[in-house]
Write a protein that holds these residues in place. Structure first.
Motif, PDB file in Angstrom:
ATOM      1  N   LEU A 118       0.819  -1.216   0.000  1.00 23.01           N
ATOM      2  CA  LEU A 118       0.000   0.000   0.000  1.00 23.01           C
ATOM      3  C   LEU A 118       0.856   1.271   0.000  1.00 23.01           C
ATOM      4  O   LEU A 118       0.546   2.197  -0.753  1.00 23.01           O
ATOM      5  N   PRO A 119       1.935   1.357   0.782  1.00 25.34           N
ATOM      6  CA  PRO A 119       2.762   2.570   0.718  1.00 25.34           C
ATOM      7  C   PRO A 119       3.325   2.839  -0.687  1.00 25.34           C
ATOM      8  O   PRO A 119       3.454   3.988  -1.097  1.00 25.34           O
ATOM      9  N   ARG A 120       3.611   1.802  -1.415  1.00 25.52           N
ATOM     10  CA  ARG A 120       4.100   1.969  -2.792  1.00 25.52           C
ATOM     11  C   ARG A 120       2.958   2.413  -3.714  1.00 25.52           C
ATOM     12  O   ARG A 120       3.147   3.272  -4.562  1.00 25.52           O
ATOM     13  N   TYR A 121       1.768   1.855  -3.504  1.00 22.62           N
ATOM     14  CA  TYR A 121       0.601   2.225  -4.312  1.00 22.62           C
ATOM     15  C   TYR A 121       0.249   3.703  -4.120  1.00 22.62           C
ATOM     16  O   TYR A 121      -0.009   4.422  -5.072  1.00 22.62           O
ATOM     17  N   SER A 122       0.231   4.128  -2.867  1.00 30.20           N
ATOM     18  CA  SER A 122      -0.253   5.469  -2.537  1.00 30.20           C
ATOM     19  C   SER A 122       0.855   6.514  -2.443  1.00 30.20           C
ATOM     20  O   SER A 122       0.572   7.705  -2.381  1.00 30.20           O
ATOM     21  N   ASN A 123       2.097   6.052  -2.376  1.00 31.15           N
ATOM     22  CA  ASN A 123       3.233   6.938  -2.110  1.00 31.15           C
ATOM     23  C   ASN A 123       3.052   7.648  -0.766  1.00 31.15           C
ATOM     24  O   ASN A 123       3.369   8.820  -0.609  1.00 31.15           O
ATOM     25  N   TRP A 124       2.511   6.912   0.210  1.00 27.51           N
ATOM     26  CA  TRP A 124       2.289   7.411   1.569  1.00 27.51           C
ATOM     27  C   TRP A 124       2.827   6.344   2.519  1.00 27.51           C
ATOM     28  O   TRP A 124       2.395   5.197   2.470  1.00 27.51           O
ATOM     29  N   PRO A 125       3.747   6.666   3.418  1.00 24.41           N
ATOM     30  CA  PRO A 125       4.477   5.634   4.151  1.00 24.41           C
ATOM     31  C   PRO A 125       3.785   5.017   5.361  1.00 24.41           C
ATOM     32  O   PRO A 125       4.203   3.969   5.829  1.00 24.41           O
TER      33      PRO A 125
END
Length: 106
Positions: A62-69
């Motif tokens: 999910l962090p890669r999908y959203s660019n949110w860590p």
């Protein structure tokens, strides 16, 4: 279906999606709990949650999908809104309630 496709399907299938630790009924971290409280207080009666603790693939990607860590992650109409702090700021300003009311009209 790849994990990225599964994430996208979750985001596109529901007007309000919160990827969180735990569930809306039993949050497993304070940040997730605060986000759920803000969403409910702002009128999100159709809140869809995804427990990232139950799916290691979603949690990892999910962090890669959203660019949110970090978690939680709030999506409204397929758009990343942000995490707990942004959700709380939007709630306090009244903007979150406006955004949620727009989900009822679409």
């Amino acid at each position: 279906m790849s994990v990225m496709e599964r994430i996208q399907a979750e985001v596109e299938s529901h007007p309000i999606v919160l990827f969180m630790k735990g569930t809306a009924q039993f949050p497993m971290c304070g940040f997730s709990s605060r986000a759920v409280q803000a969403l409910k207080a702002a009128g999100a009666d159709e809140l869809h949650t995804v427990n990232v603790l139950e799916d290691p693939e979603i949690r990892a990607n999910l962090p890669r999908y959203s660019n949110w860590p970090t978690f939680p992650q709030l999506f409204i109409h397929g758009e990343l809104i942000g995490g707990c702090d942004i959700t709380m700021e939007l709630f306090e300003s009244g903007e979150l309630a406006r955004m949620i009311s727009e989900t009822h009209s679409q």
